[in-house]
Design a protein around this motif. Structure first.
Motif, PDB file in Angstrom:
ATOM      1  N   ALA A 294      -5.944  -0.446   1.974  1.00 58.07           N
ATOM      2  CA  ALA A 294      -5.134   0.514   2.757  1.00 58.07           C
ATOM      3  C   ALA A 294      -4.467   1.506   1.809  1.00 58.07           C
TER       4      ALA A 294
ATOM      5  N   SER B 248     -11.603   3.033  -2.785  1.00 54.32           N
ATOM      6  CA  SER B 248     -11.258   1.585  -2.745  1.00 54.32           C
ATOM      7  C   SER B 248     -12.524   0.734  -2.763  1.00 54.32           C
TER       8      SER B 248
ATOM      9  N   PRO C 185       0.793  -1.231   0.000  1.00 52.12           N
ATOM     10  CA  PRO C 185       0.000   0.000   0.000  1.00 52.12           C
ATOM     11  C   PRO C 185       0.827   1.284   0.000  1.00 52.12           C
ATOM     12  N   HIS C 186       2.103   1.208  -0.343  1.00 50.01           N
ATOM     13  CA  HIS C 186       2.977   2.364  -0.120  1.00 50.01           C
ATOM     14  C   HIS C 186       2.775   3.484  -1.155  1.00 50.01           C
ATOM     15  N   GLN C 187       2.889   4.707  -0.666  1.00 46.75           N
ATOM     16  CA  GLN C 187       2.636   5.929  -1.457  1.00 46.75           C
ATOM     17  C   GLN C 187       3.401   5.944  -2.785  1.00 46.75           C
TER      18      GLN C 187
ATOM     19  N   TYR D 118       1.698   3.992  -5.517  1.00 54.34           N
ATOM     20  CA  TYR D 118       0.447   4.588  -6.015  1.00 54.34           C
ATOM     21  C   TYR D 118       0.726   5.827  -6.866  1.00 54.34           C
TER      22      TYR D 118
ATOM     23  N   HIS E 189      -8.976  -2.642   6.936  1.00 52.89           N
ATOM     24  CA  HIS E 189      -9.081  -1.292   6.345  1.00 52.89           C
ATOM     25  C   HIS E 189     -10.427  -1.216   5.635  1.00 52.89           C
TER      26      HIS E 189
ATOM     27  N   ASN F 179      -7.056   3.889   0.252  1.00 46.20           N
ATOM     28  CA  ASN F 179      -7.602   4.826   1.264  1.00 46.20           C
ATOM     29  C   ASN F 179      -6.576   5.891   1.664  1.00 46.20           C
ATOM     30  N   ASN F 180      -5.310   5.485   1.800  1.00 42.79           N
ATOM     31  CA  ASN F 180      -4.313   6.405   2.383  1.00 42.79           C
ATOM     32  C   ASN F 180      -3.547   7.220   1.346  1.00 42.79           C
ATOM     33  N   TYR F 181      -3.719   6.858   0.071  1.00 44.82           N
ATOM     34  CA  TYR F 181      -2.926   7.548  -0.950  1.00 44.82           C
ATOM     35  C   TYR F 181      -3.282   9.033  -1.040  1.00 44.82           C
ATOM     36  N   LYS F 182      -2.249   9.875  -1.030  1.00 41.37           N
ATOM     37  CA  LYS F 182      -2.445  11.322  -1.163  1.00 41.37           C
ATOM     38  C   LYS F 182      -2.033  11.699  -2.593  1.00 41.37           C
TER      39      LYS F 182
END
Ligand code: G3P
Ligand code: MG
Length: 372
Positions: free
Chosen positions: A320, A335, A275-277, A280, A351, A323-326
């Motif tokens: 995750a 998601s 799920p790392h930025q 993405y 998540h 959801n968390n990506y900026k």
């Protein structure tokens, strides 16, 4: 560009929403396409709705994987629509003239991928085992297998001491290791060596106040993992251990031997993949340029992309991450969790997705209905 030629009416405008599809557990289970995967992807292509594939999988070159998926899913796909676990390694130009160790995958396939990316000197743990069989006593029975594809090691830096003069400048885990024992042993040897020189050991300079294990890190080569997945959805009906399982096992070995972070010998690692930025960001860039290609191919107008539906089966990576990506472009990533992979229907996901649906066709129809 094969991936862009679809039948159907010319696009008056390319929609302002798009999809990013996870592969394992959403579109396929190992070598089998899931029942409504073709229906979902071909519908989107007929409507000129852009989509890309975003997987923590890997092990072969993007062009080979895309050809395999095109035929398995019976939809035209090209590499502009595809991001896999080790794709970002192709951009690491600063290491391409160095000696790198590539770990994981079937036989020599990941070395071939690294060389196709432009890495000039690639060594594998199998090469090291064949050159120094005693380095790992428990894979001797596999030597005949390794000898079918391994290569001689690069010329020793110091011909007078060949067994301690191979310097590894970086370690990459491209795909799931097939020999956890050999790979863990050799990665540990490299990371605890003196400046990456295999066969040496870097010990603290006898400072009694430091940990009695006596290890230090002086100029250790960087360690990159391409995929954090502890579990993934293969053909077996229960989730299987993924590359994250190997990493957790290796971190256990590292801490047991060195004392780990508590003793000032934290494992220096970079973990890429969902799920790392960064993964993405890489995927969003790929999607934006693919959408622009669609426009060139079909004409019409192109308003800015506003929403990406991230369809996945694994709450820890797909949901995750979505959801968390900026997004640097202010794009909303929504998601959608499907029940055809790792996630077990009726349980509470770690998540919370924007929506939970049965399969990939349900995800596409629900998302399209949100955009009406
Ligand atoms: O090795 C593949 C596995 O980690 C998951 O792949 O396609 O579900 O991201 P995917
Ligand atoms: Mg998956």
């Amino acid at each position: 560009r094969r991936g862009l030629q679809t039948a159907a009416a010319p696009a008056s405008r390319i929609p302002t929403f798009a999809f990013a599809f996870d592969i394992d557990g959403v579109l396929v289970r190992s070598s089998d396409a899931l029942p409504r995967a073709h229906k979902a992807l071909s519908y989107l292509q007929s409507q000129h709705i852009p989509w890309i594939l975003l997987t923590n999988g890997g092990g072969s070159h993007e062009s080979a994987r895309v050809a395999e998926l095109s035929s398995k899913l019976n939809v035209p796909i090209d590499t502009s629509m595809f991001v896999q676990s080790h794709t970002p390694f192709a951009d690491m130009d600063h290491l391409k003239d160095k000696t790198v160790m590539v770990v994981g995958g079937e036989a020599d396939k990941c070395r071939a991928v690294a060389e196709a990316y432009g890495f000039k000197t690639v060594v594998t743990p199998g090469d090291i085992l064949v050159a120094h069989p005693d380095i790992w006593p428990f894979s001797q029975q596999l030597l005949p297998y390794y000898k079918t594809f391994t290569r001689p090691l690069p010329a020793p830096i110091d011909p007078a001491s060949p067994s301690t003069s191979l310097r590894i400048d970086a370690v990459f885990v491209y795909n799931d290791p097939r020999d956890w024992g050999l790979d863990s042993q050799v990665i540990k040897d490299v990371l605890l060596s003196h400046r990456g020189i295999l066969g040496t050991l870097s010990r603290k300079n006898g400072n009694a106040a430091l940990d009695n294990r006596g290890y230090q890190q002086d100029g250790q080569p960087p360690l990159y993992f391409s995929n954090p997945d502890l579990l993934w959805a293969a053909k077996y009906h229960l989730p299987r251990l993924g590359q994250g399982g190997f990493r957790e096992a290796f971190e256990g070995i590292w801490t047991a031997i060195t004392g780990g972070e508590a003793h000032g010998v934290k494992l220096q690692k970079t973990v890429l993949g969902k799920p790392h930025q960064p993964t993405y960001e890489f995927a969003e860039k790929r999607l934006i340029s693919h959408r622009r290609n669609l426009l060139q191919c079909h004409g019409g107008t192109l308003a800015n992309l506003q929403r990406v539906y991230m369809v996945g089966d694994n709450p820890a990576s797909d949901i995750a991450g979505g959801n968390n990506y900026k997004s640097p472009h202010g794009i909303d990533w929504a998601s959608i969790l499907v029940q055809t992979g790792v996630y077990v229907e009726g349980t509470v996901p770690a998540h919370q997705p924007r929506n939970t649906v049965g399969d990939v066709w349900d995800a596409v129809t629900w998302a399209a209905a949100q955009e009406k």
